[in-house]
Structure formats: structure tokens, C-alpha cells
Scaffold this motif. Sequence first.
Motif, PDB file in Angstrom:
ATOM      1  N   UNK A   1     -13.984  -8.122  30.278  1.00  0.00           N
ATOM      2  CA  UNK A   1     -14.323  -9.126  31.287  1.00  0.00           C
ATOM      3  C   UNK A   1     -13.635  -8.738  32.587  1.00  0.00           C
ATOM      4  N   UNK A   2     -14.434  -8.564  33.634  1.00  0.00           N
ATOM      5  CA  UNK A   2     -13.912  -8.237  34.961  1.00  0.00           C
ATOM      6  C   UNK A   2     -14.223  -9.402  35.888  1.00  0.00           C
TER       7      UNK A   2
ATOM      8  N   UNK B   1      -2.545  -4.981  40.015  1.00  0.00           N
ATOM      9  CA  UNK B   1      -1.873  -5.270  41.263  1.00  0.00           C
ATOM     10  C   UNK B   1      -1.148  -4.059  41.794  1.00  0.00           C
ATOM     11  N   UNK B   2      -0.951  -4.048  43.090  1.00  0.00           N
ATOM     12  CA  UNK B   2      -0.175  -2.998  43.722  1.00  0.00           C
ATOM     13  C   UNK B   2       1.221  -3.550  43.963  1.00  0.00           C
ATOM     14  N   UNK B   3       2.120  -2.695  44.411  1.00  0.00           N
ATOM     15  CA  UNK B   3       3.485  -3.132  44.663  1.00  0.00           C
ATOM     16  C   UNK B   3       3.542  -4.138  45.817  1.00  0.00           C
ATOM     17  N   UNK B   4       2.589  -4.097  46.746  1.00  0.00           N
ATOM     18  CA  UNK B   4       2.623  -4.953  47.926  1.00  0.00           C
ATOM     19  C   UNK B   4       1.870  -6.271  47.757  1.00  0.00           C
ATOM     20  N   UNK B   5       0.773  -6.256  47.004  1.00  0.00           N
ATOM     21  CA  UNK B   5      -0.042  -7.457  46.915  1.00  0.00           C
ATOM     22  C   UNK B   5      -0.783  -7.519  45.598  1.00  0.00           C
ATOM     23  N   UNK B   6      -1.196  -8.727  45.232  1.00  0.00           N
ATOM     24  CA  UNK B   6      -1.975  -8.916  44.016  1.00  0.00           C
ATOM     25  C   UNK B   6      -3.406  -8.450  44.260  1.00  0.00           C
ATOM     26  N   UNK B   7      -3.965  -7.786  43.272  1.00  0.00           N
ATOM     27  CA  UNK B   7      -5.342  -7.315  43.366  1.00  0.00           C
ATOM     28  C   UNK B   7      -6.313  -8.475  43.187  1.00  0.00           C
ATOM     29  N   UNK B   8      -7.468  -8.364  43.791  1.00  0.00           N
ATOM     30  CA  UNK B   8      -8.481  -9.396  43.593  1.00  0.00           C
ATOM     31  C   UNK B   8      -9.213  -9.258  42.255  1.00  0.00           C
ATOM     32  N   UNK B   9      -8.907  -8.228  41.470  1.00  0.00           N
ATOM     33  CA  UNK B   9      -9.590  -7.986  40.200  1.00  0.00           C
ATOM     34  C   UNK B   9      -8.698  -8.370  39.023  1.00  0.00           C
ATOM     35  N   UNK B  10      -9.240  -9.179  38.105  1.00  0.00           N
ATOM     36  CA  UNK B  10      -8.573  -9.493  36.844  1.00  0.00           C
ATOM     37  C   UNK B  10      -9.403  -8.900  35.728  1.00  0.00           C
ATOM     38  N   UNK B  11      -8.727  -8.306  34.740  1.00  0.00           N
ATOM     39  CA  UNK B  11      -9.414  -7.694  33.603  1.00  0.00           C
ATOM     40  C   UNK B  11      -8.888  -8.279  32.302  1.00  0.00           C
ATOM     41  N   UNK B  12      -9.791  -8.449  31.357  1.00  0.00           N
ATOM     42  CA  UNK B  12      -9.409  -8.947  30.034  1.00  0.00           C
ATOM     43  C   UNK B  12     -10.204  -8.161  29.001  1.00  0.00           C
ATOM     44  N   UNK B  13      -9.569  -7.836  27.893  1.00  0.00           N
ATOM     45  CA  UNK B  13     -10.212  -7.110  26.810  1.00  0.00           C
ATOM     46  C   UNK B  13     -10.075  -7.922  25.531  1.00  0.00           C
ATOM     47  N   UNK B  14     -11.192  -8.098  24.828  1.00  0.00           N
ATOM     48  CA  UNK B  14     -11.183  -8.801  23.545  1.00  0.00           C
ATOM     49  C   UNK B  14     -11.921  -7.947  22.523  1.00  0.00           C
ATOM     50  N   UNK B  15     -11.508  -8.059  21.261  1.00  0.00           N
ATOM     51  CA  UNK B  15     -12.173  -7.329  20.175  1.00  0.00           C
ATOM     52  C   UNK B  15     -12.762  -8.335  19.199  1.00  0.00           C
ATOM     53  N   UNK B  16     -13.965  -8.019  18.720  1.00  0.00           N
ATOM     54  CA  UNK B  16     -14.661  -8.883  17.775  1.00  0.00           C
ATOM     55  C   UNK B  16     -15.175  -8.054  16.615  1.00  0.00           C
TER      56      UNK B  16
END
Length: 188
Positions: free
Chosen positions: A88-89, A39-54
Amino acid sequence: MKNIKTIAIGAIALISTVSLANATPMLASLQQSEPMVAQTAKQQSPIQLKLAAERQSIIAVASGQVDWKPLGSDASLRPGETIRYVVTASNISDRTIKKLVVTQPIPKNSVYVLNSATLPNIEGAKLDYSIDGGKNYSESPTIRVKLENGEIATRPAPASMYTNVRWNFGDSFPAKTVVNATYQVRIR
């Protein structure tokens, strides 16, 4: 390069120029984390990221299939073990995202497993690597070596030199899309 959004998971994450994290999270805590929202200081980004390890485990069956198990928070890693990271994007917006770039460092005390990175099926997506800490990227990194006869030759960079994996989604990361990209490392 205007309008390029760079997002790194597990290191310093950036969208535009706003930092999302100050340090590399520890391996054992990766699978416990909630999705990271750029996210930026003004608005939430449309991109969510997640990292998992297996952790890789070989199932003792005649087919020899490979099975992956989530890495527990109390996991101890042994030299030679293979770990798979799943990035995951998600584009949670109603519009196509242009020039999305996601980078992931190769953790210290591990070596990238050559040809293990996967490229999600997104038109125009490209996968490349860095061997200099993320300063330069190439689809096939090379090094110059001195041969026994004194000549200098260009050779593929060894896996031990890889420092970063980068997924460049080009001009077309569609709205409401979720993709998984993976890569593997071997513990030193």
C-alpha cells in the motif's frame, strides 16, 4: 537520474539516499508492522508504505472462489502454499509526486507466480521485473538458452529466476492518493 525516489519494502528502503531499514523483515512480522514512512534527515516524506502478507485458501463452494486470510505472526508455511503480498502506497501530501518507484524483492525460499502482480490504475504507471537481484528491469524478462542444435535462442525467463517486482508510477502519483499493488509467491 535526478529526482528519482526509490522505495523498497521488506528489504533496504531508500528515498533519495537515506536508508529506512537495515534488513529484510521476517515474513511472519510483516502484517504486524505499522505503516513505514519514508523520510529524509531534513523532512518527512509525503509517501507512506505498508506491506502485508496473506495466505491463500480455497473456499469449498461451487464457485471455487479464492479467499485471502492475513498471515498470523505465528504462521508456519508449507511448500506449495501461495502467499499474496499487498503493498500500500499513500501520498499524504497536497501535491503530485513525480518519478515514484516502489520495488519489492521476491523472498528467498519462494517463487514468483507469473502474471500475479497487479498495477494500480495510475496514469503512466508501469510494472516490470528483475531476474538479477534488482540490477536490471524488464516488462518481460528473457534469458538466452542453447538449443539442442547448438543455436542460441531468447526465451521468457522462468518464474524461478524472478528476484524483484517494481512499480514505476511515472510523473503522476496524485496528491491524497492511496493505491494497493499486489503480487504472489509460492513457497518452495
